[in-house]
Write a protein that holds these residues in place. Structure first.
Motif, PDB file in Angstrom:
ATOM      1  N   ARG A  98      -4.963  -2.230   6.439  1.00  0.00           N
ATOM      2  CA  ARG A  98      -4.172  -1.014   6.240  1.00  0.00           C
ATOM      3  C   ARG A  98      -3.241  -1.227   5.053  1.00  0.00           C
ATOM      4  NH1 ARG A  98      -1.164  -0.843  10.709  1.00  0.00           N
ATOM      5  NH2 ARG A  98      -2.549   0.478  11.952  1.00  0.00           N
ATOM      6  N   GLY A 145      -3.841   3.972   3.542  1.00  0.00           N
ATOM      7  CA  GLY A 145      -5.293   3.894   3.521  1.00  0.00           C
ATOM      8  C   GLY A 145      -5.748   2.800   4.452  1.00  0.00           C
ATOM      9  N   GLU A 146      -6.873   3.006   5.141  1.00  0.00           N
ATOM     10  CA  GLU A 146      -7.325   2.033   6.124  1.00  0.00           C
ATOM     11  C   GLU A 146      -8.843   1.997   6.186  1.00  0.00           C
ATOM     12  OE1 GLU A 146      -6.974   4.751  10.155  1.00  0.00           O
ATOM     13  OE2 GLU A 146      -5.123   3.898   9.318  1.00  0.00           O
ATOM     14  N   ALA A 147      -9.347   0.865   6.600  1.00  0.00           N
ATOM     15  CA  ALA A 147     -10.789   0.711   6.765  1.00  0.00           C
ATOM     16  C   ALA A 147     -11.068  -0.493   7.646  1.00  0.00           C
ATOM     17  CB  ALA A 147     -11.490   0.538   5.417  1.00  0.00           C
ATOM     18  N   CYS A 201      -9.886   0.894   1.158  1.00  0.00           N
ATOM     19  CA  CYS A 201      -8.606   1.406   1.653  1.00  0.00           C
ATOM     20  C   CYS A 201      -7.929   2.286   0.610  1.00  0.00           C
ATOM     21  CB  CYS A 201      -7.683   0.251   2.028  1.00  0.00           C
ATOM     22  SG  CYS A 201      -8.107  -0.591   3.563  1.00  0.00           S
ATOM     23  N   ASP A 206      -9.588   5.655   0.567  1.00  0.00           N
ATOM     24  CA  ASP A 206      -9.154   6.418   1.735  1.00  0.00           C
ATOM     25  C   ASP A 206      -7.757   6.985   1.508  1.00  0.00           C
ATOM     26  OD1 ASP A 206      -9.380   7.288   4.552  1.00  0.00           O
ATOM     27  OD2 ASP A 206      -7.863   5.754   4.940  1.00  0.00           O
TER      28      ASP A 206
END
Length: 389
Positions: free
Chosen positions: A46, A55-57, A108, A111
């Motif tokens: 994150r 943004g996260e993944a 991230c 995103d």
């Protein structure tokens, strides 16, 4: 707009549970093993900013977040929109490594950008939402009643065809016997007829050049869409792959085990492959994957995206020169379907995740449009770190 500056990065190591799966006898792959239960390590990240947007993944390779230890602190205070500059700087900082950390960081940041501009990633990449033709990408063969014979592969291909899949890829046996691989290629083609695209991926399990030619010529006879990474050396020798290409009619797909833009470009220019393979998690994120795809397009080649993820659906949606979405790895036993192992709350892959036309779509909503299941990750967390001001 005030630049959104990165204020905090948190990495996560966690485990996911697997059923009826274990490591092969060589320890180099996952194979079907009824009754076995185990875990595999995964990673997530994150990235937070002073604009209140993050943004996260969730990823696959746990080494990505461990490698992030080398570079994450350099990103604090950077403008999160400057993905190309960050990509370039990380390549420099990780020049003595394989640069896996760039993938998760970059995904991230994409995103985050989608959330910042209230747009899905595929729109930021210039794409429009469209159906993505999926293929069922099998486990490796086993000897315990799963994909344990040519007939078993043929039966599973027919089942996938009946579900709506229009393409099917054979991962053969890790202890590959060329005769068995050839029998499977012909059995699957005979079972599904001419309407299904078929691929063979020995995953570097063919021991000799002569055997690789034999299996490739069976792909020629069966009209396969491509022949992928057959040779034991892992795609590192452009010379031997160019020689193999010259002896076959079936397009050769090679480069899954290369890393980054330069290696993929060199492989294509050297004539070592007809089709490039790219993975955003392994090849510099969405930024790096787009660069490789554009190189391929400039050379008149297609690029196929490795494995499934929300990021890969967005990437494929924005590309012209790509054909199939890989639903990887699937198996006749639904409990052993690793493509269905999910770390998102509103998104899923899996053998049954296609529509009746055999297609999937990129998620809608800002950014990746897929919400990471942080409750699950925190409950199964085994490590990670925090970097902040």
């Amino acid at each position: 707009m005030k630049p959104p500056l990165i204020t905090r990065i948190e990495t996560f190591e966690f485990t996911v549970n697997l059923r009826n799966i274990s490591g092969s006898s060589s320890g180099l792959g996952l194979i079907y093993t009824p009754g076995d239960q185990g875990t595999v390590g995964r990673s997530a990240m994150r990235i937070e900013t002073d604009a209140g947007v993050s943004g996260e993944a969730a990823g696959q390779m746990i080494m990505a977040v461990r490698q992030a230890d080398l570079v994450a602190r350099f990103l604090i205070g950077r403008d999160a929109r400057q993905r190309n500059e960050i990509y370039r700087d990380l390549l420099f900082e990780l020049r003595q490594h394989d640069a896996l950390a760039i993938g998760l960081i970059d995904i991230c940041l994409w995103d985050l950008a989608g959330k910042l501009y209230d747009a899905p990633v595929y729109e930021l990449l210039g794409g429009r939402r469209r159906p993505l033709r999926a293929y069922a990408s099998t486990y490796h063969g086993d000897r315990v009643g799963g994909l344990d014979s040519a007939q078993a592969y043929a039966d599973f291909a027919v089942r996938c065809q009946q579900m709506g899949y229009t393409a099917f890829k054979i991962h053969g046996w890790i202890d590959a016997d060329p005769g068995e691989e050839i029998a499977t290629i012909h059995a699957v083609r005979d079972a599904v007829g001419d309407s299904m695209a078929l691929m063979s991926d020995p995953a570097c399990a063919i021991a000799t050049f002569v055997e690789a030619v034999r299996v490739g010529r069976a792909c020629d006879e069966a009209g396969f869409a491509w022949y992928e990474d057959p040779l034991w050396e892992g795609g590192k020798s452009f010379h031997v792959h160019r020689m193999l290409r010259e002896k076959l009619q079936t397009p050769l797909l090679m480069s899954e085990y290369l890393r980054g833009l330069m290696a993929h470009t060199d492989a294509a220019i050297a004539g070592a492959t007809d089709i490039l393979r790219v993975d955003a998690y392994q090849d510099g994120g969405i930024t790096g994957a787009m660069k490789i795809a554009h190189v391929a397009e400039g050379l008149g080649l297609d690029v196929e995206i490795h494995s499934h993820s929300p990021a890969h659906r967005h990437l494929m949606t924005a590309l012209r020169n790509t054909n199939f979405y890989e639903m990887n790895l699937v198996h006749p036993d639904p409990k052993a379907d690793t493509s269905a192992v999910n770390t998102y709350t509103n998104y899923r892959d899996g053998l049954d995740a296609i529509d009746d036309q055999g297609c999937v779509y990129a998620p809608e909503g800002p950014g990746l449009g897929a919400q990471v299941d942080w409750d699950y990750i925190h409950a199964h967390r085994t490590g990670g770190a925090v970097y902040e001001r």
